[in-house]
Write an enzyme that holds these catalytic residues in place. Structure first.
Site, short mmCIF file in Angstrom:
data_model
loop_
_atom_site.label_atom_id
_atom_site.label_comp_id
_atom_site.label_asym_id
_atom_site.label_seq_id
_atom_site.Cartn_x
_atom_site.Cartn_y
_atom_site.Cartn_z
N PHE A 237 0.79 -1.08 -0.11
CA PHE A 237 0.09 0.18 -0.08
C PHE A 237 0.84 1.25 0.11
CE2 PHE A 237 -3.68 -2.50 2.13
CZ PHE A 237 -4.41 -2.08 0.99
N ASN A 239 0.17 5.78 -0.51
CA ASN A 239 -0.84 6.76 -0.53
C ASN A 239 -1.49 6.98 -1.90
OD1 ASN A 239 -2.60 8.72 0.45
ND2 ASN A 239 -1.08 10.41 -0.01
N GLY A 240 -0.89 6.43 -2.89
CA GLY A 240 -1.56 6.54 -4.23
C GLY A 240 -2.28 5.40 -4.60
N GLY A 241 -2.33 4.09 -3.71
CA GLY A 241 -3.15 3.15 -3.98
C GLY A 241 -2.59 1.83 -3.53
N LYS A 258 -2.84 -3.07 -9.98
CA LYS A 258 -2.33 -1.80 -9.56
C LYS A 258 -3.41 -0.80 -9.60
CE LYS A 258 1.93 -0.76 -9.89
NZ LYS A 258 3.41 0.00 -10.23
N ASP A 368 13.55 4.41 -12.65
CA ASP A 368 13.06 3.79 -11.20
C ASP A 368 13.80 2.69 -10.87
OD1 ASP A 368 11.82 4.35 -8.83
OD2 ASP A 368 9.98 3.58 -9.51
#
Length: 867
Positions: A237, A239-241, A258, A368
């Site tokens: 988890f 904060n974006g999902g 996602k 990333d």
């Protein structure tokens, strides 16, 4: 890594900090500075500005109840605040809001805690009727305003208003895991934890008002039954999902789902999670067919949230696959083990590099790279995950999200972003502490030297990494076990600490761990007292202006300041007395004794064990009988609260269970019980100390290499605070009073734990410095040199001195528990010409005031190191 630390990296590139620390550089919302009507008051509270109405006839504001939150985006926040302010002031309703756009960004960013994400305003209704009126009237005024969903609350209608039951006043209690937490009163008036997680929760003694029933029904109406996938478990988890493992009901194939939440998970570019989900879906379609790139399936909406489905890669994140094989933490690892690991790591690297080069061939920058975004299957093949910041090469600038240990310098663009990430991966596969490179990139050359000294890695592999990350040569730092060089080393550490001081601030004197913003900046672990103590104890001097900062705040501690030894005022009192301020120290102890200190847990860090030890110390120094009586009362309570036997604690430490270990667990309680035995001669205290130590051994395991560590289920911990070497210090004390074969065997296994060449962190409570302090207490002279030299692995220059990163290695820390002051204290325990120890943890063995117990007939005693 603990995601909480990300939010404290926004304010400073060097130290963990809060956004309101520099108000001039971070302007408030204009609404915050508008004049108030007569009688209204304004006060600051951390990141919040609280607006308090004049007193009027009618019901007083309760200590808890249904409170209203208002959420907003960065674009409409000022507009929403204008409406809320006008409404509340016009009706005399108390409210508060975040002081600045930067503070709001911190609460809607990807790694903001999900429990309070999106909250811009809090409104405090005086009762349920007022709550309904506010929701109805203000809801009409704000209808249609875009907003992120507040996960902990019920949404009112379709607008930005949310509601949950919770505390209005600041109250605290001891939670199930033994830690002090925010509290509300239950139906009987007893304080219990105020749950603030990312799910809506109604306490069992509270009835949901009828007017909220439709909101609850609307929340419950959203389900996964409308999509062709099941959700089987949660992977992660933010904060974006969420990221979930599921099953395609049409084919039976395993998939990963996602999720992106609108207006949440904002990155540095201003993109929300929905934007990134859609970008990742498009990128994966463009990269289809490249080895190591997962296949992607559907893109769809579920309620307000955006999802896509992709191939499930069945394997381990590279971070875990590395840890399972990593030989540098295994005392029994042979040269063949290091060679085998090197072959495996280079094989993984080559696969990742090939996948990145193939992406570049299609004009895409990954952006990333880090150890959590590479999956390693059981057959050894590797795959990349997480393409949400990937971009066409012409648009690729430094990503809005990224792992600090792999993040390219500002100004890096295009394919060079990935080349930098790959260079960091070359090092991280062999020394996974590359977060430090962001703080000081020349450290890459030092890391290459360390790797070459342990692993048979081709020189070209390391040279290519160094050429990208740190092309300019710079001498690597060294720390030597040399008493003659100690004053110079001590001065370098003290120089960095003193250069970081901020006596102009009220909330903290020295930058340290993020805990200082939750428990205050006064105490031993992460506050001023601990740093000043380390400087004084190691001969680094007294500093009048900095001491005055502590003196002023000790005289008038802020409301809510904790009373404990390592988290609060008892620790302050200890240090004040060490610095010669006896009367103020006693006054501080008196403040603590006037509070409800007997309700605290039994631990050393913030509970009764630490308080009892400090009271015994002051009783010895002053001869005051009332202090000794209070200390004995603390020992009696600890003896009761540890439970009747070893099985009174769960077999695992941490998370939802009470911690094991010296600072948070039963070993700290055992120390007080042993000192109570010394003070009274009552052997029952020693019996209870044995039970306490047995509880921590119940939560410890012996690994395959013969080391003992505390078992947290998903990992094992060797460290001082909640790990095995802290337990070892207490065992060492016990065995000096009474023989015990089981404890002696455990201590020998813990001695092996303290011999590893590699520790991920440098700090005192959870790193190499604590290992060194343990070895000093055990008199392990032959083993200390390796750990002293190993401290240089994390050392970086700061303001002409030498400093160390804190927890998570994202920022420097100067505090005692996690940072540079703790390293200074540990080095002083070995190199200084006088005794140096943690407060109240100097060995008391050999000087009990009561006759020691006769040895058990086994003949076992303190275990010599290395047996």
């Amino acid at each position: 890594m603990d995601d909480r630390y990300e939010a404290f990296c926004l304010a400073s590139p060097v130290f963990y900090d809060v956004l309101h620390s520099d108000e001039a550089a971070r302007p408030t919302f204009p609404t915050a500075d508008e004049p108030l009507p007569a009688g209204w008051r304004r006060r600051t509270q951390d990141d919040w500005i609280v607006f308090i109405p004049p007193r009027r006839d009618g019901p007083a504001l309760p200590a808890q109840g249904w409170k209203i939150h208002v959420s907003a985006t960065l674009d409409n926040a000022e507009r929403v605040l204008t409406v809320v302010r006008g409404y509340c002031i016009g009706r005399g309703i108390e409210f508060k809001f975040l002081r600045s756009p930067a503070a709001l960004l911190a609460r809607v960013s990807k790694y903001a805690p999900r429990g309070f994400s999106g909250k811009l305003v809090t409104i405090y209704p005086v009762d349920d009727g007022a709550c309904e009126s506010i929701l109805t009237e203000l809801g009409e005024l704000l209808d249609g305003e875009p907003n992120p969903y507040i996960l902990s609350d019920l949404r009112w209608g379709a607008g930005p208003l949310f509601v949950r039951y919770g505390a209005f006043a600041s109250r605290h209690c001891v939670g199930p895991n033994g830690q002090v937490v925010p509290a509300i009163a239950d139906g009987d008036g007893v304080l219990v934890p105020d749950r603030r997680g990312p799910t809506f929760y109604v306490p069992p003694w509270v009835s949901l008002p009828d007017f909220l029933a439709p909101a609850l029904a609307a929340r419950n109406a959203v389900s996964v039954t409308g999509m062709p996938y099941t959700v089987d478990r949660v992977l992660h988890f933010s904060n974006g999902g969420g990221i979930y493992v599921g099953t395609d009901t049409r084919t039976g194939a395993r998939v990963v789902l996602k999720e992106g939440r609108p207006h949440a998970g904002i990155d540095a570019r201003g993109d929300d999670a929905v934007t990134r989900v859609e970008r990742e879906y498009a990128t994966l379609r463009h990269l289809a067919g490249i080895p190591g790139i997962p296949a992607v399936y559907d893109l769809f909406w579920l309620g307000e949230h955006r999802f896509f489905a992709m191939e499930h890669v069945d394997g381990l994140p590279l971070s875990r696959a590395l840890a399972a094989r990593y030989p540098l933490t295994d005392l029994t690892a042979t040269p063949d083990a290091f060679a085998g690991y090197t072959d495996w790591a280079l094989g993984v690297y080559r696969q990742v590099e090939a996948a990145i080069e193939a992406m570049h061939g299609r004009g895409v920058v990954y952006g990333d790279m880090h150890l959590f975004n590479v999956m390693v299957r059981e057959d050894g093949t590797a795959a990349l995950l997480d393409f949400e910041v990937a971009a066409p090469v012409g648009q690729a600038t430094r990503p809005g999200l990224g792992n600090q240990g792999f993040s390219a310098p500002r100004g890096t663009t295009g394919f060079d972003i990935d080349r930098y990430g790959l260079a960091c991966l070359r090092l991280a596969l062999f020394l996974p502490i590359t977060n430090v490179l962001w703080l000081h990139r020349p450290k890459a050359r030092h890391y290459a030297e360390i790797i070459a000294g342990h692993f048979p890695v081709p020189a070209e592999h390391l040279t290519r990494a160094v050429e990208v990350i740190a092309p300019r040569p710079e001498p690597s730092p060294t720390i030597e076990p040399d008493t003659e060089a100690w004053p110079q080393l001590r001065d370098k550490l003290a120089t960095a600490i003193l250069a970081s001081a901020t006596p102009e601030r009220d909330d903290r004197l020295f930058p340290g761990d993020i805990q200082q913003f939750a428990i205050g900046g006064l105490g031993l672990t992460c506050g001023a007292a601990g740093v000043l103590y380390a400087l004084h104890a190691t001969g680094a001097g007294r500093h009048e202006r900095l001491e005055q900062w502590l003196l002023d705040r000790a005289r008038h501690p802020a409301p809510g300041t904790r009373p404990g030894l390592y988290d609060g005022l008892h620790g302050v009192a200890y240090v004040l007395d060490e610095l010669g301020h006896r009367q103020l120290a006693l006054d501080t102890v008196d403040i603590c004794l006037r509070e409800d200190w007997t309700s605290l847990g039994p631990d050393l860090h913030g509970g009764l064990a630490g308080i009892g030890l400090n009271l015994l110390r002051f009783a010895d120094h002053t001869g005051e009988p009332s202090l000794r009586l209070a200390a004995h009362r603390a020992a009696e309570l600890v003896a009761e609260r540890i439970g009747p036997d070893e099985e009174s604690v769960p077999p695992l430490s941490g998370r939802d269970n009470p911690y094991a270990g010296l600072m948070r667990g039963s070993s700290g309680a055992a120390l007080l019980l042993m000192r109570a035995y010394d003070d009274t001669g009552d052997a029952a205290y020693l019996d209870r100390a044995a039970v306490a130590l047995g509880q921590d051994l119940r939560r410890s395991v012996v690994r395959g290499n013969g080391t003992m560590e505390v078992n947290e289920g998903w990992r094992t911990m060797p460290y001082l605070e909640v790990g095995s070497v802290g337990v070892g210090l207490a065992l060492h004390e016990y065995l000096a009073r009474r023989a015990d074969d089981r404890f002696a065997d455990a201590l020998r296994a813990i001695d092996r734990t303290a011999q590893s060449p590699m520790y991920a962190l440098p700090g005192l409570f959870s790193g190499r410095a604590g290992i060194l302090l343990y070895l000093a207490a055990r008199g392990a002279d032959t083993l200390m040199a390796k750990q002293i030299r190993g401290l240089a692995w994390h050392a970086v220059p700061y303001e002409g001195g030498l400093a160390f990163p804190g927890t998570a290695l994202l920022r420097l820390s100067m505090d005692l528990g996690t940072g540079t002051a703790g390293v200074l204290l540990a080095l002083g325990a070995v190199l200084h010409d006088g005794p140096v120890h943690l407060p109240l943890l100097a060995s008391s063995t050999g000087r009990p005031t009561a006759a020691p117990q006769s040895p058990a007939p086994t003949g076992a005693g303190p275990a010599p190191l290395g047996q």
